[in-house]
Design an enzyme around this catalytic site. Structure first.
Site, PDB file in Angstrom:
ATOM      1  N   GLY A  14      -4.323  28.605   4.983  1.00 15.46           N
ATOM      2  CA  GLY A  14      -3.740  28.072   6.224  1.00 15.46           C
ATOM      3  C   GLY A  14      -4.135  26.621   6.427  1.00 15.46           C
ATOM      4  NE  ARG A  75      -2.289  32.300   3.395  1.00 15.46           N
ATOM      5  CZ  ARG A  75      -2.015  31.750   4.596  1.00 15.46           C
ATOM      6  NH1 ARG A  75      -0.781  31.493   4.931  1.00 15.46           N
ATOM      7  NH2 ARG A  75      -2.995  31.475   5.438  1.00 15.46           N
ATOM      8  CG  ASP A 106     -13.874  34.113   4.389  1.00 12.53           C
ATOM      9  OD1 ASP A 106     -14.850  33.391   4.163  1.00 12.53           O
ATOM     10  OD2 ASP A 106     -13.929  35.320   4.684  1.00 12.53           O
ATOM     11  N   GLY A 107     -10.472  32.980   2.128  1.00 15.37           N
ATOM     12  CA  GLY A 107      -9.688  33.424   0.974  1.00 15.37           C
ATOM     13  C   GLY A 107      -9.755  32.395  -0.138  1.00 15.37           C
ATOM     14  CB  THR A 128      -9.925  28.172   8.705  1.00 13.00           C
ATOM     15  OG1 THR A 128      -9.339  29.118   9.602  1.00 13.00           O
ATOM     16  CG2 THR A 128     -11.409  28.437   8.652  1.00 13.00           C
ATOM     17  CG  ASP A 130      -8.335  31.576  13.033  1.00 16.71           C
ATOM     18  OD1 ASP A 130      -7.729  31.012  13.964  1.00 16.71           O
ATOM     19  OD2 ASP A 130      -7.797  32.398  12.272  1.00 16.71           O
ATOM     20  CG  ASP A 132     -11.858  32.953  10.326  1.00 12.35           C
ATOM     21  OD1 ASP A 132     -11.873  31.853   9.745  1.00 12.35           O
ATOM     22  OD2 ASP A 132     -10.936  33.773  10.191  1.00 12.35           O
ATOM     23  NE  ARG A 157      -6.134  26.268  36.632  1.00 15.73           N
ATOM     24  CZ  ARG A 157      -7.257  26.945  36.454  1.00 15.73           C
ATOM     25  NH1 ARG A 157      -7.578  27.390  35.270  1.00 15.73           N
ATOM     26  NH2 ARG A 157      -8.042  27.173  37.470  1.00 15.73           N
ATOM     27  NE  ARG A 165       6.549  32.967  37.035  1.00 14.99           N
ATOM     28  CZ  ARG A 165       7.168  31.817  36.804  1.00 14.99           C
ATOM     29  NH1 ARG A 165       6.541  30.845  36.176  1.00 14.99           N
ATOM     30  NH2 ARG A 165       8.399  31.642  37.204  1.00 14.99           N
ATOM     31  CG  MET A 172      -3.485  30.213  16.237  1.00 18.70           C
ATOM     32  SD  MET A 172      -2.591  31.216  15.058  1.00 18.70           S
ATOM     33  CE  MET A 172      -1.340  30.084  14.526  1.00 18.70           C
ATOM     34  NE  ARG A 174      -3.968  36.157  10.773  1.00 19.44           N
ATOM     35  CZ  ARG A 174      -3.918  35.699   9.529  1.00 19.44           C
ATOM     36  NH1 ARG A 174      -3.941  36.517   8.515  1.00 19.44           N
ATOM     37  NH2 ARG A 174      -3.839  34.406   9.288  1.00 19.44           N
ATOM     38  CB  ALA A 189      -8.924  32.062  31.283  1.00 17.92           C
ATOM     39  CD  GLU A 190      -8.101  33.341  37.006  1.00 14.84           C
ATOM     40  OE1 GLU A 190      -7.268  33.052  36.131  1.00 14.84           O
ATOM     41  OE2 GLU A 190      -8.516  32.519  37.848  1.00 14.84           O
ATOM     42  CE  LYS A 216     -10.143  34.513  40.624  1.00 15.91           C
ATOM     43  NZ  LYS A 216     -10.273  33.184  40.044  1.00 15.91           N
ATOM     44  NE  ARG A 255      -1.887  27.104  10.213  1.00 10.71           N
ATOM     45  CZ  ARG A 255      -1.552  28.267   9.674  1.00 10.71           C
ATOM     46  NH1 ARG A 255      -2.062  29.374  10.127  1.00 10.71           N
ATOM     47  NH2 ARG A 255      -0.725  28.302   8.678  1.00 10.71           N
TER      48      ARG A 255
HETATM   49  P1  ADP Z   1      -7.612  30.932   3.704  1.00 13.52           P
HETATM   50  O1  ADP Z   1      -8.265  30.141   2.645  1.00 13.52           O
HETATM   51  O2  ADP Z   1      -7.100  30.095   4.833  1.00 13.52           O
HETATM   52  O3  ADP Z   1      -8.468  32.117   4.148  1.00 13.52           O
HETATM   53  P2  ADP Z   1      -5.867  32.785   2.182  1.00 13.52           P
HETATM   54  O4  ADP Z   1      -6.686  34.001   2.513  1.00 13.52           O
HETATM   55  O5  ADP Z   1      -4.407  32.914   2.294  1.00 13.52           O
HETATM   56  O6  ADP Z   1      -6.252  31.533   3.096  1.00 13.52           O
HETATM   57  O7  ADP Z   1      -6.243  32.357   0.703  1.00 13.52           O
HETATM   58  C1  ADP Z   1      -5.635  31.267   0.071  1.00 13.52           C
HETATM   59  C2  ADP Z   1      -5.461  31.545  -1.411  1.00 13.52           C
HETATM   60  O8  ADP Z   1      -6.741  31.795  -1.999  1.00 13.52           O
HETATM   61  C3  ADP Z   1      -4.646  32.800  -1.739  1.00 13.52           C
HETATM   62  O9  ADP Z   1      -3.260  32.567  -1.769  1.00 13.52           O
HETATM   63  C4  ADP Z   1      -5.155  33.166  -3.119  1.00 13.52           C
HETATM   64  O10 ADP Z   1      -4.557  32.395  -4.121  1.00 13.52           O
HETATM   65  C5  ADP Z   1      -6.630  32.793  -3.014  1.00 13.52           C
HETATM   66  N1  ADP Z   1      -7.406  33.999  -2.636  1.00 13.52           N
HETATM   67  C6  ADP Z   1      -7.440  34.587  -1.432  1.00 13.52           C
HETATM   68  N2  ADP Z   1      -8.213  35.689  -1.431  1.00 13.52           N
HETATM   69  C7  ADP Z   1      -8.686  35.808  -2.685  1.00 13.52           C
HETATM   70  C8  ADP Z   1      -9.545  36.751  -3.335  1.00 13.52           C
HETATM   71  N3  ADP Z   1     -10.094  37.785  -2.687  1.00 13.52           N
HETATM   72  N4  ADP Z   1      -9.815  36.542  -4.646  1.00 13.52           N
HETATM   73  C9  ADP Z   1      -9.283  35.499  -5.302  1.00 13.52           C
HETATM   74  N5  ADP Z   1      -8.474  34.579  -4.737  1.00 13.52           N
HETATM   75  C10 ADP Z   1      -8.165  34.716  -3.446  1.00 13.52           C
END
Ligand code: ADP
Length: 322
Positions: A14, A75, A106-107, A128, A130, A132, A157, A165, A172, A174, A189-190, A216, A255
Site C-alpha cells: 500500500g 502487489r 509488513d507484507g 504504511t 496504519d 501497524d 462536524r 446529527r 483506515m 483494517r 469524537a464522542e 449535545k 492514503r
Molecule cells: P504491505 O507491504 O503494505 O503490507 P502487502 O501485504 O500487499 O503490502 O505486500 C506487498 C507485497 O509483498 C506482496 O504483493 C507480495 O509480493 C509480498 N509479500 C507479502 N506477503 C508476503 C509473504 N508472506 N511472503 C513473501 N512475500 C510477501
C-alpha cells in the site's frame, strides 16, 4: 580500490505519503557515498520484470512534497512463491545489486526477508499509513493520513452540529485502531470503535440518547475500517435513537496528499539511516523509530514483534468525550 556499491530501491504494498521523501533520501545519501542507485518500478513485480533504471540526484528532484510514489507500487503474487523469490534474487544479482532497500509494510518485509534468505542483503524502511508494524513506533504516512482524516472530520462536524446529527466516520485501519484512536482524540469524537476492543451497539445507542438529553448537538463516532458495516450500523442507530444518522467512509483519500512535515523529516531520517547501514556493510535490518531515535533491528526479529494499542490513550479518549 574498493568496488562501487550498487543499491536497488523499491516501494511495495500500500502506498503512503512520505514514500517519495524516502526514495529521495536514500538516493541522495547513496550518491553522496558514490554508490550507484537503481530504481525499481512497481515493487517486486518490477524486480521480476527487470523494470530497473539508474537514478541520479535530479531524478528525485521536486518529489519530497508529493504523495504517492514515483517508483509506483504493486502487489505481486508470483513473488510469494519460492520460484518467484529465486527469480527475483537472480535479477538482483544480474544487475549487481549489493543491497535492496524495500520501502513498504509488513507484507513487503516478509518478501524482503525471503529475498535475504536467498542471499540478497536487504534494508526495510517502514511505510504504511496504519502504523501497524510492530517493531517501529512510527511508520511513514501515518501522520499525514491522520491529519487528512482529522481535516475531513472537522468539516463533517460543522454540518453535524448544524443539523444535530449523528455521524459515523470510518477511517483506515483494517486490523489496528491507531489512526482511529488519535483521530478520535484530535477531533473530539464522542465514541471510538476499534478492532482491538469489543463493543455493544446498545451501549452506544444509550450513550447517544443520554448525550442528547444532556444538550449535545451532535454525536461523532469514529469507526476503524476493521470493524466494518458502518452504513448498516448508522441505520440501526437512526432507527433506535430517532436521531438522523449518516455514515461516511473516508477511504483512499487518507492514503494520498502531500506528506506532512513529520513524514518528510521521518522519511529523510530513515532513508539516511538506511544508507549509513549499507555504507557500513550491514544488511538484513529494518530501520525503526524507537523511543525518539532512529535505529534498526534484525529483519527476522522485526517480523516477530507486535505492538498493542495504548490503553491509557483509550481511557483518556473516553474521559474527554463526555
Ligand atoms: P504491505 O507491504 O503494505 O503490507 P502487502 O501485504 O500487499 O503490502 O505486500 C506487498 C507485497 O509483498 C506482496 O504483493 C507480495 O509480493 C509480498 N509479500 C507479502 N506477503 C508476503 C509473504 N508472506 N511472503 C513473501 N512475500 C510477501
Amino acid at each position: 580500490m574498493s568496488k562501487t556499491k550498487t543499491i536497488g530501491i523499491l516501494t511495495s504494498g500500500g502506498d503512503a505519503p512520505g514514500m517519495n521523501a524516502a526514495i529521495r533520501a536514500v538516493t541522495r545519501c547513496a550518491l553522496s557515498y558514490d554508490m550507484k542507485v537503481l530504481g525499481i518500478q512497481r515493487g517486486y513485480r518490477g524486480l521480476l520484470n527487470g523494470e530497473i533504471n539508474k537514478m541520479s540526484a535530479r531524478d528525485v528532484s521536486d518529489i519530497i512534497q508529493r504523495g504517492g510514489t514515483v517508483l509506483q507500487t504493486a502487489r505481486c503474487k508470483e513473488f510469494t512463491t519460492p520460484e518467484g523469490v529465486k527469480r527475483a534474487a537472480d535479477m538482483a544479482s544480474l544487475y549487481g545489486m549489493d543491497t535492496l532497500v524495500v520501502i513498504g509494510g509488513d507484507g513487503s518485509f516478509r518478501g524482503a526477508r525471503d529475498l535475504s534468505n536467498s542471499g540478497v542483503p536487504v534494508i526495510g524502511i517502514p511505510a504504511t499509513i496504519d502504523n501497524d508494524i510492530g517493531c517501529s513506533d512510527y511508520t511513514l504516512g501515518y501522520d499525514t493520513a491522520m491529519n487528512t482524516a482529522m481535516d475531513a472530520i472537522d468539516k463533517i462536524r460543522d454540518t453535524a452540529t448544524s443539523h444535530e446529527r449523528c455521524n459515523l466516520i470510518e477511517v483506515m485501519g483494517r486490523s489496528a485502531g491507531y489512526i482511529a484512536l488519535n483521530v478520535a482524540i484530535a477531533s473530539g469524537a464522542e465514541k471510538l470503535l476499534i478492532p482491538e476492543k469489543d463493543f455493544e451497539l446498545d451501549d452506544i445507542i444509550r450513550n447517544i440518547i443520554d448525550g442528547r438529553n444532556r444538550g449535545k448537538k451532535h454525536y461523532i463516532l469514529i469507526v476503524a475500517e476493521g470493524i466494518g458495516g458502518s452504513t448498516e450500523m448508522a441505520k440501526v442507530i437512526e432507527e433506535k435513537t430517532g436521531m438522523e444518522t449518516r455514515a461516511t467512509i473516508l477511504g483512499h483519500m487518507q492514503r494520498g496528499g502531500s506528506p506532512s512535515l513529520r513524514d518528510r523529516v521521518m522519511a529523510s531520517r530513515m532513508g539516511y539511516h538506511a544508507v549509513e547501514l549499507i555504507n557500513e556493510g550491514i544488511g538484513n535490518r529494518v530501520v525503526v523509530f524507537k523511543n525518539g531515535v532512529t535505529t534498526d533491528i534484525d529483519i527476522n526479529e522485526a517480523l516477530n514483534t507486535t505492538k498493542t494499542i495504548d490503553e491509557k490513550a483509550l481511557d483518556m479518549a473516553a474521559r474527554l468525550s463526555i
